[in-house]
Every structure is written in structure tokens, then in C-alpha cells.
Scaffold this active site. Structure first.
Site, PDB file in Angstrom:
ATOM      1  CG  PHE A   1      -2.071  -0.856   1.236  1.00 20.57           C
ATOM      2  CD1 PHE A   1      -3.331  -0.376   0.892  1.00 20.57           C
ATOM      3  CD2 PHE A   1      -1.942  -2.196   1.585  1.00 20.57           C
ATOM      4  CE1 PHE A   1      -4.435  -1.210   0.901  1.00 20.57           C
ATOM      5  CE2 PHE A   1      -3.045  -3.047   1.590  1.00 20.57           C
ATOM      6  CZ  PHE A   1      -4.303  -2.552   1.247  1.00 20.57           C
ATOM      7  CG  ASP A   2       1.100   5.749  -1.990  1.00 22.82           C
ATOM      8  OD1 ASP A   2       2.220   6.071  -1.566  1.00 22.82           O
ATOM      9  OD2 ASP A   2       0.235   6.573  -2.348  1.00 22.82           O
TER      10      ASP A   2
END
Length: 214
Positions: free
Chosen positions: A8-9
Site C-alpha cells: 500500500f502507498d
């Protein structure tokens, strides 16, 4: 295909950091005598490495950009870090993924020291097996390098990994590493930006992640 590992960013993907980031940039620009009252115009700073953004958007020299990053951090450390909010539905999605056996990681260009504090502040840090971010000296800020670091240090099988992010840098990093990607339209990258970089999937809301990985 079932993915076992989800990267995940952070900014624009897990949290909506607009106020904190744009006010920090506004503060830094003011130090250079540049007044920008419209925070919307500073949205392009959300996601990419800060030094690059100062150079590309305001034509700063490298030295000016590095000084800009230092000014930015003066505000960000004190206030900007917490002028931020978790996207609605994110907590429940992360919980479901963890409960069902997925391994979650954060892959962000933000300095790890700040990413750790933000995740802890929003009480979602325990969902992630690891957090990889840049160093304060600016190294390990490129998304390709960050993803490579996670893949190599965790010995992950590429076909089991997907990168989730809202900017082109997330898609480019995934493509450069030979892994699939999910472009998050709800963040700060345009649909054209994400689709031009050939994201594998495209989602409009947080919950759409579940329909892809199950």
C-alpha cells in the site's frame, strides 16, 4: 489470481493527507518569498518525492529543493503530519485482509520515521508486516527502489504481490519490478495518469480492493 502480499502507498491511498502536505508546502514556499493561497494548486506535491516536486513544479535548483524540503519538514513535524485523515472504510478493509491471511506492507516515498508515526496515530500500524519509506537524506525515495527493497528483503514471489497506489509513480514502480498494480482513483492521481501507466486494475473506492484480491 490470488495475491498473498499487498503493498500500500500511504499518502492518497491509506490516508487523505491534503491539508497537512499542502500547508507544509505553502509554508516552505513562503520561506522563499512565494505566496500560494490556493491549496488546491499544491495537490501535485501529494505522492512524489518532495525534492523532485519542488524542482519540477517551481523550477528550483537542487540546492533550493533540498532547502525547501527542510522548510517543509519544520511545519510537517509540528502540525502537518496530523492534518490528515484515514479514508472512510480503510480500517475495516485492512482488518478483513489481515484476518483472511493477506500480508500487508506500506511502500511510501515519505520518510519512514513520519510514516510510522502517522500509521500509529491512526491506529492502523498493527495491520502491516512492514513499513518501507525513504530516509531523511532523500535516499530510497524512488518507488521502484522501495518496491525492489520489499521484494528482495521479504523474499516475495512477484506473481503473489500487488501494489496499490493513487499516483503514476506507484504504477511505474510496479511495472519496473514486474508486479501487478491497482490504481486508486479516489486518491490524487487522475484516471488518465493511472491508465497511461498501464495499471493492472483500476478502482474507484477502497472496498473495490476486495473484489480484486479475493
Amino acid at each position: 489470481m490470488r495475491y498473498n502480499h499487498l503493498l500500500f502507498d500511504l499518502d492518497g491511498t491509506i490516508t487523505d493527507p491534503k491539508i497537512g502536505i499542502t500547508k507544509s508546502v505553502q509554508y516552505a514556499l513562503n520561506k522563499f518569498g512565494i505566496q500560494e493561497d490556493d491549496l488546491d494548486k499544491l495537490e501535485p506535491f501529494i505522492g512524489p518525492p518532495l525534492k523532485n516536486s519542488f524542482m519540477e513544479i517551481y523550477s528550483f535548483s537542487e540546492d533550493q529543493a533540498l532547502q525547501g524540503v527542510e522548510y517543509y519538514r519544520e511545519y510537517f513535524r509540528e502540525r502537518g503530519m496530523f492534518e490528515n485523515e484515514l479514508y472512510p472504510g480503510m480500517q475495516s478493509v485492512l482488518k478483513q485482509l489481515q484476518d483472511d491471511g493477506f500480508t500487508l506492507y506500506v511502500a511510501t516515498s515519505k520518510p519512514k520515521v513520519f510514516a510510522d508515526e502517522i500509521l500509529k496515530y491512526f491506529e492502523v500500524d498493527h495491520y502491516f508486516e512492514g513499513v518501507v519509506g525513504s530516509h531523511l537524506d532523500g535516499t530510497l525515495s524512488d518507488k521502484t527502489e522501495i518496491i525492489t527493497y520489499i521484494l528482495q528483503n521479504r523474499n516475495l514471489v512477484k506473481s503473489e504481490v500487488v501494489m496499490i497506489g493513487d499516483r503514476k509513480h506507484d504504477m511505474i514502480g510496479a511495472n519496473n519490478n514486474g508486479i501487478d498494480s491497482i490504481g486508486a482513483e479516489y486518491g490524487y492521481g487522475s484516471d488518465g495518469e493511472l491508465l497511461r501507466e498501464n495499471c493492472t486494475y483500476y478502482i474507484k473506492k477502497i472496498e473495490d480492493i476486495l473484489g480484486i484480491v479475493y
